[in-house]
Design a protein around this motif. Structure first.
Motif, PDB file in Angstrom:
ATOM      1  N   CYS A 196       0.852  -1.208   0.000  1.00 27.74           N
ATOM      2  CA  CYS A 196       0.000   0.000   0.000  1.00 27.74           C
ATOM      3  C   CYS A 196       0.878   1.246   0.000  1.00 27.74           C
ATOM      4  CB  CYS A 196      -0.952  -0.011   1.192  1.00 27.74           C
ATOM      5  SG  CYS A 196      -0.125   0.087   2.788  1.00 27.74           S
ATOM      6  N   HIS A 197       2.042   1.096  -0.627  1.00 28.88           N
ATOM      7  CA  HIS A 197       3.060   2.154  -0.661  1.00 28.88           C
ATOM      8  C   HIS A 197       2.582   3.373  -1.470  1.00 28.88           C
ATOM      9  CE1 HIS A 197       7.663   2.825  -1.588  1.00 28.88           C
ATOM     10  NE2 HIS A 197       7.092   3.904  -1.126  1.00 28.88           N
ATOM     11  N   ILE A 198       2.715   4.540  -0.885  1.00 28.98           N
ATOM     12  CA  ILE A 198       2.346   5.779  -1.595  1.00 28.98           C
ATOM     13  C   ILE A 198       3.439   6.841  -1.414  1.00 28.98           C
ATOM     14  CG2 ILE A 198      -0.172   5.544  -1.445  1.00 28.98           C
ATOM     15  CD1 ILE A 198       0.169   7.613   0.995  1.00 28.98           C
ATOM     16  N   TYR A 199       3.385   7.861  -2.294  1.00 29.74           N
ATOM     17  CA  TYR A 199       4.246   9.040  -2.121  1.00 29.74           C
ATOM     18  C   TYR A 199       3.344  10.213  -1.770  1.00 29.74           C
ATOM     19  CZ  TYR A 199       7.301   6.124  -5.047  1.00 29.74           C
ATOM     20  OH  TYR A 199       8.019   5.092  -5.574  1.00 29.74           O
ATOM     21  N   VAL A 235      -1.853  12.182  -3.032  1.00 33.39           N
ATOM     22  CA  VAL A 235      -0.842  11.130  -2.908  1.00 33.39           C
ATOM     23  C   VAL A 235      -0.723  10.347  -4.214  1.00 33.39           C
ATOM     24  CG1 VAL A 235      -1.201  10.876  -0.404  1.00 33.39           C
ATOM     25  CG2 VAL A 235      -2.449   9.393  -1.973  1.00 33.39           C
ATOM     26  N   ASN A 236       0.491   9.915  -4.500  1.00 31.27           N
ATOM     27  CA  ASN A 236       0.734   9.085  -5.684  1.00 31.27           C
ATOM     28  C   ASN A 236       0.947   7.641  -5.268  1.00 31.27           C
ATOM     29  OD1 ASN A 236       1.681  11.914  -6.456  1.00 31.27           O
ATOM     30  ND2 ASN A 236       1.734  10.825  -8.424  1.00 31.27           N
ATOM     31  N   VAL A 237       0.332   6.731  -5.991  1.00 34.66           N
ATOM     32  CA  VAL A 237       0.571   5.310  -5.715  1.00 34.66           C
ATOM     33  C   VAL A 237       1.980   4.954  -6.204  1.00 34.66           C
ATOM     34  CG1 VAL A 237      -0.186   2.956  -6.228  1.00 34.66           C
ATOM     35  CG2 VAL A 237      -1.889   4.777  -5.940  1.00 34.66           C
ATOM     36  N   GLU A 269      12.710   0.944   4.018  1.00 35.60           N
ATOM     37  CA  GLU A 269      14.085   1.406   3.790  1.00 35.60           C
ATOM     38  C   GLU A 269      14.775   0.804   2.568  1.00 35.60           C
ATOM     39  OE1 GLU A 269      16.522   1.789   7.233  1.00 35.60           O
ATOM     40  OE2 GLU A 269      18.374   1.769   6.047  1.00 35.60           O
ATOM     41  N   PHE A 270      14.607  -0.508   2.367  1.00 32.14           N
ATOM     42  CA  PHE A 270      15.373  -1.139   1.284  1.00 32.14           C
ATOM     43  C   PHE A 270      14.571  -1.321   0.002  1.00 32.14           C
ATOM     44  CE2 PHE A 270      17.212  -2.971   5.264  1.00 32.14           C
ATOM     45  CZ  PHE A 270      18.309  -2.127   5.273  1.00 32.14           C
ATOM     46  N   ASP A 271      13.400  -0.726  -0.044  1.00 31.38           N
ATOM     47  CA  ASP A 271      12.595  -0.823  -1.258  1.00 31.38           C
ATOM     48  C   ASP A 271      13.153   0.160  -2.292  1.00 31.38           C
ATOM     49  OD1 ASP A 271      10.608  -0.666  -3.236  1.00 31.38           O
ATOM     50  OD2 ASP A 271       9.046  -1.152  -1.779  1.00 31.38           O
ATOM     51  N   ASP A 272      13.423  -0.365  -3.492  1.00 32.19           N
ATOM     52  CA  ASP A 272      13.997   0.490  -4.538  1.00 32.19           C
ATOM     53  C   ASP A 272      13.107   1.674  -4.863  1.00 32.19           C
ATOM     54  OD1 ASP A 272      16.098  -1.250  -4.682  1.00 32.19           O
ATOM     55  OD2 ASP A 272      15.241  -2.409  -6.347  1.00 32.19           O
ATOM     56  N   LYS A 273      11.822   1.508  -4.620  1.00 33.06           N
ATOM     57  CA  LYS A 273      10.888   2.587  -4.988  1.00 33.06           C
ATOM     58  C   LYS A 273      10.760   3.664  -3.912  1.00 33.06           C
ATOM     59  CE  LYS A 273       7.279  -0.048  -6.097  1.00 33.06           C
ATOM     60  NZ  LYS A 273       5.953  -0.389  -6.571  1.00 33.06           N
ATOM     61  N   THR A 274      11.409   3.442  -2.776  1.00 29.02           N
ATOM     62  CA  THR A 274      11.236   4.373  -1.659  1.00 29.02           C
ATOM     63  C   THR A 274      11.912   5.716  -1.926  1.00 29.02           C
ATOM     64  OG1 THR A 274      10.995   2.597  -0.059  1.00 29.02           O
ATOM     65  CG2 THR A 274      11.737   4.704   0.801  1.00 29.02           C
ATOM     66  N   THR A 275      11.209   6.786  -1.608  1.00 32.29           N
ATOM     67  CA  THR A 275      11.767   8.134  -1.696  1.00 32.29           C
ATOM     68  C   THR A 275      11.652   8.783  -0.311  1.00 32.29           C
ATOM     69  OG1 THR A 275       9.697   9.305  -2.099  1.00 32.29           O
ATOM     70  CG2 THR A 275      10.768   8.315  -4.025  1.00 32.29           C
ATOM     71  N   ASN A 276      12.048  10.033  -0.209  1.00 29.38           N
ATOM     72  CA  ASN A 276      11.935  10.753   1.061  1.00 29.38           C
ATOM     73  C   ASN A 276      10.485  10.982   1.450  1.00 29.38           C
ATOM     74  OD1 ASN A 276      14.628  10.917   1.378  1.00 29.38           O
ATOM     75  ND2 ASN A 276      14.823  12.957   0.427  1.00 29.38           N
TER      76      ASN A 276
END
Ligand SMILES: Cc1cc2nc3c(=O)[nH]c(=O)nc-3n(C[C@H](O)[C@H](O)[C@H](O)COP(=O)(O)OP(=O)(O)OC[C@H]3O[C@@H](n4cnc5c(N)ncnc54)[C@H](O)[C@@H]3O)c2cc1C
Lengths: 414, 101
Positions: free
Chosen positions: B48-51, B98-100, B72-79
């Motif tokens: 359910c990761h969002i930005y 929010v962006n999916v 933390e170790f997800d390649d898609k993770t941003t600040n």
């Protein structure tokens, strides 16, 4: 092929597997009708909270629905709740409900899951307030019984995940809880002794009594309470008994359909059974895991959801093959356990204790140099990276894993 | 009532509103593409990761330790990554986009 509008897909079992399958089938483009049956009358809901947050929640009315009712309407999924399928016929491609009504299918999905084992203990029919823990009806009944009980004494037969979670939740509700486990340790079937001891201590610290090597041999109702007798002569008293000794797969319909069974309904990597037009998904299946190179039967949400998607894609002609590393979780008190992989066949255990973090420990199961599984307690990093290492068969340095002065990163254990 | 805009991976924008539960549940109720919430909202599956938009970050705030460890170790993770199951839908987050992931 995405199903002509005249075709019908029937799903038996509207829980994690069946419901996710229904929505996935629409997403894959299925044009035909979708009938989703379950003998339970409740709008399909999340099962894991039953022994966790749902059991000890303040607001008991709120159920954790898998999807809101409107979503079924939007996706034109016909929910048939409170209806049990009594029989099925593969030759005619029909299923028959308890009330005799018959439905024809083009594709049939067995998502029948499993039911709790009720052990054949002498006197089990004579005791009051004895419950399994599998459905929302069970959870509500347990809570109601606890509310009415004056002594608030609960005995839990079976120290598996469900038994231990139920113990923790009922403790939080003010019960005096005793867990009786037949094996020499809790969680004996699924984890290493070190992990079992961690959880035994956790319960001890929370004033839940865990007694191992207790084979319950007799139950009786006496003086308005239940008396539980064990093989070693010990006796326990409890107003409420929860039985958590494992499950039996619901394979009766599969048998009638003449499907191949092998500790569950045998499916290939697309979740197809031995019959071209019948698929099976979730707890009721036994599948071949390419990663572990063996047949496995899993009892987890991950497996139910992933198999649902695989089956839906395959039926719609977008064939996919199932090869996910299994994952699972358990919440007890302030501890979150996350598990990835399968421990069976391990011959070496590496324990890592995070010094900078409270109650954070991880167990790394190896077969020689291959990482098979990680049990991570309050340690999501070990869980996430462990899963990745397992998948890629990454060679790891066990001494580095043990050394908590080395932080967990994607490369620090190489 | 909080109004929330989801932008899914296929760039479709959906405006929804809610006043209870968490953001993952709200997304599921509204069939936002790319939000799955397989574990039911207990921070165990990261589906359910969002930005969050940078300008909305203070409204939502940072993840707790468990959640940031999951990410933390997800390649898609941003600040600006969050797991939407860990965000409660209240008036405080009204108007966010929010962006999916
Ligand atoms: C208390 C509890 C806690 C759990 N905690 C976790 C956890 O933390 N993490 C995790 O990953 N997993 C957990 N699990 C396991 C997880 O819930 C199961 O793996 C999952 O529910 C399997 O889904 P399923 O759809 O395959 O089967 P089920 O959930 O067993 O559903 C099968 C459905 O089929 C219906 N059915 C069967 N036969 C018929 C018929 N003939 N006619 C009509 N309907 C029929 C049943 O009524 C049932 O609703 C837990 C389970 C329980 C009970």
């Amino acid at each position: 092929m995405t199903g002509k509008s005249s075709q019908t897909c029937i799903i038996i079992g509207a829980s994690h597997a069946g419901v996710n399958f229904a929505f996935a089938l629409r997403k894959e483009g299925w044009q035909g009708s979708i009938l989703l049956f379950d003998k339970e009358a409740t709008l399909p809901y999340h099962k894991p909270p039953l022994s966790k947050s749902y059991l000890n929640a303040e607001d008991h009315q709120k159920i954790d629905a898998l999807y809101p009712l409107e979503s079924y309407t939007t996706d034109d999924i016909t929910l048939k709740l409170g209806i049990s399928i009594a029989s099925a016929n593969a030759k005619d491609q029909t299923v028959t409900c308890q009330d005799g009504k018959e439905y024809h299918y083009d594709f049939l999905i067995l998502a029948t899951g499993a039911r709790p084992i009720i052990p054949n203990i002498k006197g089990i029919d004579t005791v009051k307030n004895i419950f399994p823990m599998r459905s929302i009806v069970d959870a509500v009944a347990i809570r109601t019984a606890l509310k009415k009980s004056i002594s608030k004494k609960v005995a839990i037969i079976g120290g598996g995940y469900i038994g231990l979670e139920t113990a923790a939740s009922l403790k939080k509700l003010g019960a005096t809880v005793t867990v009786l486990e037949r094996e020499p340790r809790v969680l004996a079937r699924v984890t290493a002794p070190e992990m079992s001891h961690f959880f035994e201590k956790l319960h001890h610290d929370n004033a839940v009594a865990i007694h191992c090597n207790k084979n319950v041999t007799q139950l009786a109702h006496h003086n308005k309470t239940n008396i539980i007798s064990c093989n070693d002569g010990s006796i326990y008293e409890a107003d409420i008994i929860v039985v958590g000794v494992g499950i039996l797969v619901n394979t009766e319909l599969a048998e009638q359909l003449g499907l191949e069974l092998a500790n569950g309904i045998k499916v290939d990597s697309t979740c197809k059974t031995s019959d071209e037009s019948i698929y099976a998904i979730g707890d009721c299946t036994n599948h071949y895991s390419p990663h572990y190179n063996k047949n496995i039967r899993l009892e987890s949400v991950q497996n139910a959801v992933d198999q649902a998607k695989i089956a839906a894609a395959s039926i719609c002609g977008h064939e996919k093959h199932y090869n996910t590393i299994p994952w699972f979780w358990s919440d007890q008190y302030d501890v979150k356990l996350q598990i990835v992989g399968l421990t069976t066949g391990y011959n070496q255990l590496v324990k890592r204790v995070e010094t900078a973090k409270e109650k954070s420990v991880s167990f790394w199961y190896f077969k020689d140099d291959e990482l098979l599984a990680v049990d991570a307690v309050n340690n999501a990093k070990a869980y996430i990276l462990g899963g990745r290492f397992i998948q890629s068969k990454q060679q790891l340095n066990k001494e580095k894993i043990k050394d908590s002065s080395i932080a967990i990163t994607p490369t620090s254990f190489l | 009532m909080a109004q929330i805009t989801f932008i899914s991976s296929d760039n479709k924008s959906t405006v929804v509103s809610g006043n209870s539960g968490n953001l993952m549940e709200l997304a599921l109720q509204n069939k936002i593409e790319g939000i799955e919430g397989n574990c039911g909202g207990v921070c165990s599956c990261a589906t359910c990761h969002i930005y969050v938009q940078p300008e909305d970050w203070t409204k939502i705030g940072p993840p707790n330790e468990m959640e940031s460890d999951m990410l933390e170790f997800d390649d898609k993770t941003t600040n600006y990554s969050r797991l939407s199951c860990q965000i409660q839908v209240t008036d405080a987050i009204d108007g966010i986009v929010v962006n999916v992931a």
